[in-house]
Enzyme design. Structure first.
Site, mmCIF file in Angstrom:
data_model
loop_
_atom_site.group_PDB
_atom_site.id
_atom_site.type_symbol
_atom_site.label_atom_id
_atom_site.label_comp_id
_atom_site.label_asym_id
_atom_site.label_seq_id
_atom_site.Cartn_x
_atom_site.Cartn_y
_atom_site.Cartn_z
ATOM 1 C CD GLU A 65 -2.846 0.873 2.530
ATOM 2 O OE1 GLU A 65 -3.277 1.899 3.052
ATOM 3 O OE2 GLU A 65 -3.066 -0.268 2.963
ATOM 4 C CG HIS A 108 -4.906 5.073 1.551
ATOM 5 N ND1 HIS A 108 -5.895 5.951 1.897
ATOM 6 C CD2 HIS A 108 -5.435 3.832 1.723
ATOM 7 C CE1 HIS A 108 -6.972 5.279 2.274
ATOM 8 N NE2 HIS A 108 -6.731 3.990 2.169
ATOM 9 C CG HIS A 152 -7.984 0.587 -0.744
ATOM 10 N ND1 HIS A 152 -9.328 0.710 -0.474
ATOM 11 C CD2 HIS A 152 -7.334 1.125 0.318
ATOM 12 C CE1 HIS A 152 -9.475 1.294 0.720
ATOM 13 N NE2 HIS A 152 -8.287 1.574 1.207
ATOM 14 C CG ASP A 197 -9.022 3.819 4.647
ATOM 15 O OD1 ASP A 197 -7.878 3.683 5.114
ATOM 16 O OD2 ASP A 197 -9.425 3.226 3.638
#
Ligand code: ZN
Length: 133
Positions: free
Chosen positions: A27, A72, A74, A85
């Protein structure tokens, strides 16, 4: 205090997708920074073995960092904020981008601090090289 965000520079979005791809299957996470209401900068986190989200949270707490939100990836392809999150989104910032595998041009979404999907315009603006990184 919040900044009115008009959109994200196309170059910056391309950069996010490119970094997400190169980090896969890990990630990737970072903070979004804006200039004149346009998201043009990503503050990338150095690789962490622990949770990327926790690392972002730590960055948000640093006194000299101002960010309009977070970004970010996934690797799971599911573009929906997790509970972690949502905790992060609620801390600060108004725009939170999640990019999902396979990180194509349409594989991303933007959310507000409540985790509701919001629209984010992609703008064709010039960015000076040294500002991208
Ligand atoms: Zn997530």
């Amino acid at each position: 205090m919040s900044v009115q965000i008009k959109g994200i520079a196309k170059e910056t979005l391309d950069f996010i997708l490119q970094v997400s791809k190169s980090t896969y299957p890990q990630e990737f996470a970072g903070l979004l920074q804006s200039k004149d209401g346009i998201i043009t900068d990503i503050l990338i986190l150095p690789g962490t073995e622990s949770s990327e989200i926790n690392a972002v949270l730590k960055l948000f707490m640093m006194p000299n960092i101002s960010a309009v939100g977070s970004v970010h990836s996934h690797p799971s392809s599911v573009i929906r904020p997790s509970k972690a999150d949502l905790r992060l989104f609620s801390k600060t910032g108004t725009h939170h981008i999640i990019a999902g595998h396979p990180y194509g041009p349409g594989n991303w979404k933007c959310f507000n601090r409540k985790g509701e999907e919001i629209s984010l315009q992609v703008l064709d603006v010039e960015i000076e090289e040294d500002e991208l990184l």
